[in-house]
Scaffold this motif. Structure first.
Motif, PDB file in Angstrom:
ATOM      1  N   VAL A 139      -5.816   2.993  17.660  1.00 58.71           N
ATOM      2  CA  VAL A 139      -4.797   2.642  16.420  1.00 58.71           C
ATOM      3  C   VAL A 139      -3.973   3.857  16.081  1.00 58.71           C
ATOM      4  N   PRO A 140      -2.673   4.034  16.390  1.00 56.94           N
ATOM      5  CA  PRO A 140      -1.979   5.118  16.116  1.00 56.94           C
ATOM      6  C   PRO A 140      -1.999   5.415  14.458  1.00 56.94           C
ATOM      7  N   GLU A 141      -1.872   6.629  14.167  1.00 58.18           N
ATOM      8  CA  GLU A 141      -2.048   6.969  12.680  1.00 58.18           C
ATOM      9  C   GLU A 141      -0.619   6.616  12.228  1.00 58.18           C
ATOM     10  N   ALA A 142      -0.774   6.099  11.125  1.00 59.43           N
ATOM     11  CA  ALA A 142       0.326   5.675  10.295  1.00 59.43           C
ATOM     12  C   ALA A 142       1.630   6.699  10.192  1.00 59.43           C
ATOM     13  N   ASP A 143       2.790   6.002  10.504  1.00 59.21           N
ATOM     14  CA  ASP A 143       4.072   7.305  10.252  1.00 59.21           C
ATOM     15  C   ASP A 143       4.065   7.403   8.713  1.00 59.21           C
ATOM     16  N   PRO A 144       4.435   8.646   8.205  1.00 54.49           N
ATOM     17  CA  PRO A 144       4.570   8.849   6.791  1.00 54.49           C
ATOM     18  C   PRO A 144       5.997   8.046   6.525  1.00 54.49           C
ATOM     19  N   GLY A 145       6.906   8.078   7.322  1.00 57.16           N
ATOM     20  CA  GLY A 145       8.162   7.429   7.009  1.00 57.16           C
ATOM     21  C   GLY A 145       7.831   5.836   6.815  1.00 57.16           C
ATOM     22  N   ASP A 146       7.111   5.178   7.532  1.00 59.31           N
ATOM     23  CA  ASP A 146       6.781   3.883   7.369  1.00 59.31           C
ATOM     24  C   ASP A 146       6.116   3.794   5.931  1.00 59.31           C
ATOM     25  N   VAL A 147       5.082   4.552   5.864  1.00 61.45           N
ATOM     26  CA  VAL A 147       3.989   4.367   4.564  1.00 61.45           C
ATOM     27  C   VAL A 147       5.129   4.791   3.408  1.00 61.45           C
ATOM     28  N   ALA A 148       6.009   5.632   3.630  1.00 55.09           N
ATOM     29  CA  ALA A 148       7.035   5.859   2.348  1.00 55.09           C
ATOM     30  C   ALA A 148       7.803   4.570   1.909  1.00 55.09           C
ATOM     31  N   ARG A 149       8.250   4.241   3.062  1.00 53.20           N
ATOM     32  CA  ARG A 149       9.051   2.856   2.830  1.00 53.20           C
ATOM     33  C   ARG A 149       8.350   1.608   2.236  1.00 53.20           C
ATOM     34  N   ARG A 150       7.075   1.473   2.543  1.00 52.96           N
ATOM     35  CA  ARG A 150       6.003   0.584   2.192  1.00 52.96           C
ATOM     36  C   ARG A 150       6.065   0.891   0.503  1.00 52.96           C
ATOM     37  N   TRP A 151       5.693   2.184   0.309  1.00 60.27           N
ATOM     38  CA  TRP A 151       5.560   2.400  -1.151  1.00 60.27           C
ATOM     39  C   TRP A 151       6.886   2.043  -1.792  1.00 60.27           C
ATOM     40  N   SER A 152       7.967   2.348  -1.443  1.00 63.31           N
ATOM     41  CA  SER A 152       9.225   1.967  -2.018  1.00 63.31           C
ATOM     42  C   SER A 152       9.299   0.519  -2.174  1.00 63.31           C
ATOM     43  N   THR A 153       8.959  -0.248  -1.324  1.00 63.39           N
ATOM     44  CA  THR A 153       9.098  -1.853  -1.310  1.00 63.39           C
ATOM     45  C   THR A 153       8.048  -2.289  -2.544  1.00 63.39           C
ATOM     46  N   GLU A 154       7.067  -1.658  -2.418  1.00 61.72           N
ATOM     47  CA  GLU A 154       6.101  -2.335  -3.469  1.00 61.72           C
ATOM     48  C   GLU A 154       6.409  -1.937  -4.874  1.00 61.72           C
ATOM     49  N   LEU A 155       6.764  -0.839  -4.895  1.00 62.82           N
ATOM     50  CA  LEU A 155       6.954  -0.279  -6.368  1.00 62.82           C
ATOM     51  C   LEU A 155       8.398  -0.979  -6.966  1.00 62.82           C
ATOM     52  N   GLU A 156       9.498  -1.368  -6.175  1.00 69.32           N
ATOM     53  CA  GLU A 156      10.561  -1.703  -6.426  1.00 69.32           C
ATOM     54  C   GLU A 156      10.215  -3.169  -6.848  1.00 69.32           C
ATOM     55  N   ALA A 157       9.393  -3.853  -5.864  1.00 63.34           N
ATOM     56  CA  ALA A 157       9.032  -5.327  -6.239  1.00 63.34           C
ATOM     57  C   ALA A 157       8.075  -5.436  -7.612  1.00 63.34           C
ATOM     58  N   ALA A 158       7.791  -4.391  -8.276  1.00 61.21           N
ATOM     59  CA  ALA A 158       6.941  -4.196  -9.459  1.00 61.21           C
ATOM     60  C   ALA A 158       7.747  -3.812 -10.519  1.00 61.21           C
ATOM     61  N   GLY A 159       9.025  -3.607 -10.114  1.00 58.63           N
ATOM     62  CA  GLY A 159      10.065  -3.063 -11.296  1.00 58.63           C
ATOM     63  C   GLY A 159       9.748  -1.485 -11.630  1.00 58.63           C
ATOM     64  N   ILE A 160       9.096  -0.658 -10.830  1.00 56.95           N
ATOM     65  CA  ILE A 160       9.022   0.451 -10.989  1.00 56.95           C
ATOM     66  C   ILE A 160       9.903   1.352 -10.229  1.00 56.95           C
ATOM     67  N   ALA A 161      10.868   2.310 -10.772  1.00 56.67           N
ATOM     68  CA  ALA A 161      11.940   2.961 -10.161  1.00 56.67           C
ATOM     69  C   ALA A 161      11.422   4.037  -9.546  1.00 56.67           C
ATOM     70  N   VAL A 162      11.542   4.379  -8.308  1.00 55.70           N
ATOM     71  CA  VAL A 162      11.170   5.760  -7.427  1.00 55.70           C
ATOM     72  C   VAL A 162      12.422   5.976  -6.754  1.00 55.70           C
ATOM     73  N   ASP A 163      12.656   7.278  -6.471  1.00 48.56           N
ATOM     74  CA  ASP A 163      13.410   7.853  -5.546  1.00 48.56           C
ATOM     75  C   ASP A 163      12.965   8.053  -3.979  1.00 48.56           C
ATOM     76  N   ARG A 164      13.664   8.432  -3.044  1.00 47.73           N
ATOM     77  CA  ARG A 164      13.160   8.748  -1.940  1.00 47.73           C
ATOM     78  C   ARG A 164      12.147   9.802  -1.664  1.00 47.73           C
ATOM     79  N   ALA A 165      12.402  10.741  -2.536  1.00 46.46           N
ATOM     80  CA  ALA A 165      11.483  11.837  -2.510  1.00 46.46           C
ATOM     81  C   ALA A 165       9.956  11.542  -3.409  1.00 46.46           C
ATOM     82  N   ASP A 166      10.026  10.642  -4.313  1.00 47.61           N
ATOM     83  CA  ASP A 166       8.931  10.024  -4.781  1.00 47.61           C
ATOM     84  C   ASP A 166       7.977   9.483  -3.989  1.00 47.61           C
ATOM     85  N   ALA A 167       8.594   8.546  -3.351  1.00 47.88           N
ATOM     86  CA  ALA A 167       8.022   7.527  -2.246  1.00 47.88           C
ATOM     87  C   ALA A 167       7.291   8.431  -0.990  1.00 47.88           C
TER      88      ALA A 167
END
Length: 754
Positions: free
Chosen positions: A394-422
């Protein structure tokens, strides 16, 4: 024209009908075997034949009315023609088939999941009956010739089967310890209460709780269920992971037979061993496969099974049965241990990962469909294993994919974060998409409880709380609220430490967005060395970096890791690194020279094994994807090959007079009472390290509090004197001048003491 069969209203109506049918079966056994009650075939005291006849007959007649209503039986059971029991069973099964799918019948689910025959269903119902109704315990004792036998034994089970010698022989073979009922985790054997060689039959905890109305079974710390995730075809599925998920989903489809996941022959089974990533990522991969198939995932943590309570084999059987009952995929998490190999001399034959694999393979040989296994490395099953095992990376998770997932989940919960935070969250917390969703959900709930809006600090706090448990007793969690202002170092060392913290924050962007990860086939972690004399701030610096990054610091317990036995230290450290791979924290090794010393000239076998151990540990440091900080007082004792593998090397000098004065000042909290006339220059003139100064200040605070006065020069000098004594330096009165007389009394004015 016969009316169509009527379905059951609920589980309890179904059970009543099954008990009515069981009563017919027991009456038939009593009718056939009553003459043999005095022939000595059964152990223990013999009941009077008339008593046995009356008890069995009364119990059977008592159930007659319910038998007629539940199974549509003849009103006069004594006149049942041959084959009537089979007809009643067929009528009851028709009612089960006519029951709407919205009505859940746990016993019917068990029959389908374990592939039970009518005889086996009768045994299960009888074992449940003795748990609920004393009438069945009495009947078991009467029919087996001894009231001590209040549960069904193998002979009573064969009497319920009936038939001739071939049928009884086949039934007896099925009741062996490796028989289908035991392999499926439905029944287990109980010891003979008289101490004889025979066995009694009992329901496993999983089946008992299922039939008593709890569909998920008993609470197990090592077994959990994950509901299906999003629908197949997630747009956020990492491209590198998609081939593995699709391959496993195709394999699962190919293993289904008759459109179901029931147990099948060996050719319809497969064990897929997933490796190459952290447990969280392997678990996420398995969850994606299950979601593709529209089902949930049963996760069994083999390393968490308490073997003083349950054997691993029993735990796996329970996991297999739970997965079949859902139905769901089963994922077995193998223990996070060292490299594969045979047990060392003196170890138990089942010690280590190899023993776990042997136990697991033995159970899975009798299970059906697809089982997923998460392992720290490729695993080969023992020779003679029937079920095929395949290893998938199983390939290790790409940090960019994981960061995008953080952004998606946080935005869905109404928590504002920028690209650097994710990106920073993805770099610091190694969790899969399911883990990210859980963290964000918990953060939202925590914020509501506290009456504050959900924000990034709450998310970070929740993520930290979920880490570290897998390290167990090998490391202790250290949390610190200290800041850069509490660390007194020269400007160059301060800059290096801030660069280290910045590298950890930004490594996700560098490795993923900037493409450096493709050029780094080895570990993507960051290793740093802090070297310098004792007490110069190495541990404090590690605590501050962890605090500034929002991580926990896990200090490795070297006493638990280092062993005098050849190979044991390597195993212990390998377990630590494997556990830390899934832990959101900074791994800290103090006195690292004890572990990563220079390789020596090989003069004997011990030297050869020691060098192999060091080489292996160097490779583990390089392959580790997390943050590791090593501290040493003796940098010259470290292996040069190890030093080349470090991203940062910070030398902590012994503080000069100016640094010592700053250390004295910052050690006293703002809320502590302090004499404004403290002679800081006099205190700084003594060559003490930062650690010793902290000890002196704490000693002075205790003594000042005892005397109910502010912390002053005398109490600080008294604490300084104690620290000098610790390092073997004799305090000279001339060093303390006019303060010596009071210092000699311990720095306390007796008249001022309360």
């Amino acid at each position: 024209m016969d009316a169509p069969p009527r379905g059951f209203a609920d589980h309890w109506e179904h059970l009543r009908a099954e008990f009515a049918l069981l009563d017919h079966a027991l009456r038939e056994v009593a009718r056939r075997t009553r003459p043999s009650l005095t022939d000595g075939r059964r152990p223990g005291p013999v009941e009077d034949d008339a008593d046995a006849d009356a008890e069995a007959g009364a119990d059977a007649e008592e159930a007659e009315a319910e038998a007629h209503a539940g199974a549509e039986a003849d009103a006069d059971a004594a006149d049942d023609p041959p084959g009537a029991l089979a007809e009643l069973r067929a009528a009851l099964d028709q009612r089960v088939a006519a029951t709407p799918a919205s009505v859940r019948l746990p016993l019917a689910r068990l029959v389908a999941a374990a592939g039970l025959t009518p005889w086996e269903v009768t045994l299960v119902v009888l074992c449940l009956g003795v748990e609920l109704d004393g009438r069945y315990t009495r009947l078991c004792g009467l029919l087996q010739g001894d009231h001590a036998y209040s549960r069904p034994g193998t002979l009573l089970a064969l009497d319920l089967l009936g038939g001739g010698l071939p049928e009884r022989a086949a039934g007896r073979a099925a009741l062996e310890p490796g028989g289908p009922l035991f392999a499926a985790g439905v029944l287990h054997l109980l010891q003979d209460p008289r101490g004889g060689p025979s066995h009694l039959l009992g329901l496993t905890d999983r089946v008992r709780t299922l039939l008593l109305g709890n569909p998920r079974g008993p609470e197990r710390p090592w077994l959990r269920f994950m509901a299906p995730g999003r629908t197949p075809g997630d747009a956020d599925e990492p491209s590198a992971l998609r081939p593995v998920v699709e391959q496993l989903a195709r394999a699962a489809d190919g293993l289904m037979h008759d459109g179901a996941w029931a147990a099948g022959p060996a050719g319809t089974r497969l064990v897929a061993c997933l490796h190459g990533a952290a447990h969280a990522e392997l678990c996420d991969t398995a969850h994606r496969v299950a979601s593709r198939l529209g089902t949930g995932l049963v996760v069994l943590d083999a390393g968490a099974v308490d073997r003083t309570v349950s054997t691993l084999a029993d735990a796996v059987r329970e996991g297999v049965l739970t997965a079949r009952l859902e139905p769901a995929l089963l994922l077995v998490l193998l223990p996070l241990s060292g490299a594969p190999g045979t047990p060392e001399a003196g170890e138990r034959p089942d010690a280590g990962l190899d023993g776990t694999v042997r136990e697991l393979a033995a159970v899975l040989d009798g299970s059906g469909w697809l089982t997923l296994v998460a392992a720290p490395h490729p695993v080969a099953p023992p020779a003679g294993t029937l079920t095929p095992w395949v290893n998938l990376t199983v390939p290790e998770a790409d940090p960019g994919d994981v960061a995008r997932r953080w952004s998606t989940e946080l935005e869905a919960a109404g928590i504002a974060v920028d690209r650097a935070d994710a990106s920073s969250l993805a770099s610091r917390f190694r969790v899969g998409p399911a883990g990210i969703a859980r963290i964000v959900a918990r953060a939202s709930a925590t914020a509501r409880l506290l009456g504050r809006p959900a924000d990034l600090p709450v998310v970070e706090a929740v993520a930290r709380d979920g880490s570290g448990s897998v390290l167990g007793s090998t490391a202790r969690r250290v949390r610190s609220a200290q800041t850069w202002d509490d660390l007194v170092l020269p400007t160059e060392q301060q800059r290096q430490l801030r660069e280290l913290a910045g590298a950890v924050r930004s490594r996700g962007r560098v490795l993923s967005e900037w493409g450096f990860g493709a050029r780094s086939p080895r570990g993507r972690g960051i290793a740093a060395l802090f070297s310098g004399p004792p007490g110069t701030g190495k541990t404090l610096a590690a605590e501050i970096i962890a605090s500034q990054l929002g991580l926990d610091l896990f200090a490795v317990d070297l006493a638990a890791a280092v062993s005098k036995y050849i190979g044991e230290t390597e195993k212990n450290l390998s377990r630590i690194f494997a556990a830390a791979a899934g832990t959101n924290g900074l791994l800290f090794f103090d006195e690292a020279d004890a572990l990563f010393g220079k390789r020596s000239e090989v003069k004997d076998a011990h030297d050869r094994y020691a060098n192999i151990e060091i080489s292996y540990l160097l490779a583990r440091i390089e392959a580790h994807d997390g943050v590791v900080v090593l501290a040493t007082n003796l940098e010259r004792h470290l292996d040069e090959a190890f030093l080349r593998r470090l991203a940062f090397s910070v030398k902590f000098p012994f503080p000069g007079a100016a640094e010592r004065e700053r250390i004295w000042r910052v050690q006293i909290p703002a809320g502590a009472p302090i004499d404004p006339d403290v002679d800081w220059a006099l205190l700084a003139s003594f060559p003490l390290s930062g650690g010793s100064i902290r000890g002196a200040v704490l000693h002075a605070a205790y003594q000042s509090a005892a005397a109910s006065r502010p912390i002053g020069t005398v109490s600080l000098l008294a604490g300084l004197r104690r620290e000098l004594e610790k390092v073997g330096r004799v305090a000279v009165p001339s060093d303390f001048g006019a303060h010596w007389a009071e210092i000699a009394r311990g720095g306390i004015d007796e008249a001022a003491s309360p």
